[in-house]
Design a protein around this motif. Structure first.
Motif, PDB file in Angstrom:
ATOM      1  N   GLU A  39       0.543  -1.213  -0.239  1.00  9.41           N
ATOM      2  CA  GLU A  39       0.201   0.270   0.242  1.00  9.41           C
ATOM      3  C   GLU A  39       0.928   1.558   0.135  1.00  9.41           C
ATOM      4  N   GLU A  40       0.600   2.375  -0.771  1.00  4.28           N
ATOM      5  CA  GLU A  40       1.303   3.413  -0.970  1.00  4.28           C
ATOM      6  C   GLU A  40       0.770   4.455   0.314  1.00  4.28           C
ATOM      7  N   LEU A 155     -19.248   8.349   2.240  1.00  2.00           N
ATOM      8  CA  LEU A 155     -19.822   9.801   1.111  1.00  2.00           C
ATOM      9  C   LEU A 155     -17.979  10.515   1.436  1.00  2.00           C
ATOM     10  N   LYS A 158     -15.048   7.996   1.318  1.00  2.85           N
ATOM     11  CA  LYS A 158     -14.368   8.158  -0.291  1.00  2.85           C
ATOM     12  C   LYS A 158     -14.032   9.838  -0.699  1.00  2.85           C
ATOM     13  N   VAL A 159     -14.524  10.683  -0.191  1.00  2.00           N
ATOM     14  CA  VAL A 159     -13.646  11.746  -0.093  1.00  2.00           C
ATOM     15  C   VAL A 159     -12.156  12.003  -0.063  1.00  2.00           C
ATOM     16  N   ILE A 162     -10.575   9.756  -1.702  1.00  2.00           N
ATOM     17  CA  ILE A 162      -9.664  10.295  -3.641  1.00  2.00           C
ATOM     18  C   ILE A 162      -8.879  11.491  -3.081  1.00  2.00           C
ATOM     19  N   GLU A 165      -5.296  10.130  -2.483  1.00  4.07           N
ATOM     20  CA  GLU A 165      -5.122   9.823  -3.851  1.00  4.07           C
ATOM     21  C   GLU A 165      -4.604  10.544  -4.979  1.00  4.07           C
ATOM     22  N   GLN A 166      -4.709  12.193  -4.378  1.00  2.00           N
ATOM     23  CA  GLN A 166      -4.350  13.104  -5.381  1.00  2.00           C
ATOM     24  C   GLN A 166      -3.720  13.296  -4.828  1.00  2.00           C
ATOM     25  N   TYR A 168      -0.985  12.189  -3.336  1.00  2.00           N
ATOM     26  CA  TYR A 168      -0.641  10.974  -3.603  1.00  2.00           C
ATOM     27  C   TYR A 168       0.462  11.267  -5.153  1.00  2.00           C
ATOM     28  N   LEU A 169      -0.355  11.821  -5.862  1.00  2.00           N
ATOM     29  CA  LEU A 169      -0.287  11.811  -7.314  1.00  2.00           C
ATOM     30  C   LEU A 169       0.345  12.750  -7.768  1.00  2.00           C
TER      31      LEU A 169
END
Lengths: 219, 230
Positions: A39-40, A155, A158-159, A162, A165-166, A168-169
């Protein structure tokens, strides 16, 4: 009619006996086999894993919950190989750990009770959540949540995923750009090195041949 | 979501249609889902299997996978139903997003196999979701009591929460797609860097070698036949 009913109930019983106790994703571990997941994780993030382990029992011919079974969880930071978490646990429960640095982490699960030649087969249900589920527990204890509140909370999670992940990207993209520019720089560097080598070789060749011909008195 | 994928062939469009119809249909019906997302490192010649249990028929199993790194970023996938019948078999696929209707009760297996690699380990990011279908107006009387406010408002909120959930799921998928592509780009850049270095080195060595060979040949021309004209 009575026979049909008994047949159906027997079928149902057999089916129920092989049901896993928690629905969700599961996998099998043979003997002391280890299954690792990567896992990152960002810095200082809590990860909670919920699992249920059942052992195959020959005498009952199904997977049963055995209190003797021990599950061990180890978490390593992948680039450095540091072990940041190691825990021996009971067959059913949860484990938590917090990542120290941001980066790839390997979460490995295996049975600690099985020996090298043991042939125990373990069915392991696993759910990894990258957040602190203590929050969920405290919220739930304040009273049963209505379905809508539950969904809003899902929700929110989930946010959160997200957003994580953003970020990390974004970090990864920065690394990618640095690497691209470095490669671009290297293209020029190595070409110049090649030209220098070419020039030196040329000079050496001319000098050598001139010396050779002068020695033969042809020039 | 469907256009952004870079998968070839007709099977892709079919699967895309299935996925879009599923998503649009799911907006009509309230549903809860259990999803587990894991990233697993499949070693060379390894076959790793993960299982999901469907306890009632007509449940939907959503399966997403994407190879994050390793070799040429592809893997063999095999999905079987409880009767060991193959539901999906893919060879050397980079990523996929599928939805199955679980008609049988039992254990569904999702297997990844890395037989094609001699030593390359593949990192596969996958997610298996089990959709529990529930009708939109199946709130129990107690839940209806607790949701203070007129019923119309609750239904509207229900509907909009549902859309939000669907949209967020799409954003999440899109992000995963970008992450996979980004990993691939990174791997390309590393490969480019290494190629530049090695090829430059090899070329330099070749230049030097060729110069020496030339000098040697010229010397042999002149030393072998000294008396004759060249």
């Amino acid at each position: 009619m009575a026979i049909n009913v008994t047949r159906w109930s027997i079928c149902l019983l057999v089916l129920l006996s092989i049901l896993p106790s928690v629905f969700g994703l599961y996998f099998y571990l043979e003997g002391s086999e280890q299954k690792c997941f990567t896992e990152e994780l960002p810095k200082e993030t809590m990860v909670t894993g919920e699992y249920t382990a059942e052992e195959w029992s020959e005498e009952h011919n199904k997977f049963i919950h055995n209190k003797e079974v021990g599950i061990e969880v180890i978490v390593d930071e992948l680039p450095s190989g540091n072990r940041i978490h190691s825990q021996k646990l009971s067959p059913k429960g949860q484990f938590k750990f917090t990542s120290a640095e941001s980066g790839q982490h390997a979460i490995c699960i295996f049975t600690s009770t099985a020996g090298w030649f043991s042939s125990t087969k373990i069915r392991l249900n696993l759910d990894l959540a990258i957040r602190d589920i203590m929050d969920d527990a405290t919220e739930a204890s304040e009273g049963t949540l209505s379905e809508l509140a539950q969904r809003v909370r899902d929700l929110n999670h989930k946010v959160g995923d997200i957003r994580r992940e953003q970020s990390y990207l974004r970090d990864h993209e920065r690394e990618f750009r640095d690497k691209s520019e470095a490669t671009n720089g290297h293209t020029v560097t190595w070409t110049i090195v090649q030209l220098v080598v070419l020039a030196i070789t040329c000079a050496w060749q001319m000098r050598h041949l001139r010396g050779f011909f002068e020695a033969r008195k042809m020039i | 979501m469907t256009r952004a994928r870079n998968m070839p062939s007709l099977a892709t469009t079919l699967l895309a249609v299935i996925t879009t119809t599923f998503f649009s249909w799911s907006l009509l019906v309230s549903s809860t889902a259990e999803a587990t997302a894991l990233t697993y490192n499949v070693g060379a010649h390894e076959r790793a299997c993960f299982y999901a249990w469907a306890d009632i028929p007509k449940k939907k199993l959503a399966f997403y996978f994407a190879v994050q790194s390793g070799g040429s970023f592809d893997i063999d996938v095999d999905v079987r139903d409880p009767k060991q019948k193959q539901m999906l078999s893919l060879e050397k696929e980079r990523q996929g997003d599928f939805v199955f209707t679980a008609n049988e009760i039992g254990e569904y297996s999702f297997c990844f196999s890395n037989d094609m690699s001699t030593f390359a380990e593949k990192v596969v990011d996958f997610e298996i979701t089990i959709e529990n279908e529930k009708r939109a107006s199946s709130l129990t009387p107690e839940e209806k009591e607790k949701s203070k406010g007129p019923q119309a408002q609750t239904d509207a909120m229900d509907e909009s929460l549902f859309r939000l959930s669907g949209e967020l799921a799409r954003i999440d998928r899109m992000q995963k797609h970008f992450r996979t592509r980004e990993n691939r780009n990174f791997s390309t850049v590393i490969s480019t860097e290494s190629r530049i270095f090695w090829f430059s080195l090899v070329e330099s060595v070749l230049i030097v070698a060729m110069a020496m060979v030339q000098v040697y040949v010229v010397r042999t021309f002149f030393s072998g036949s000294r008396r004759t004209h060249v």
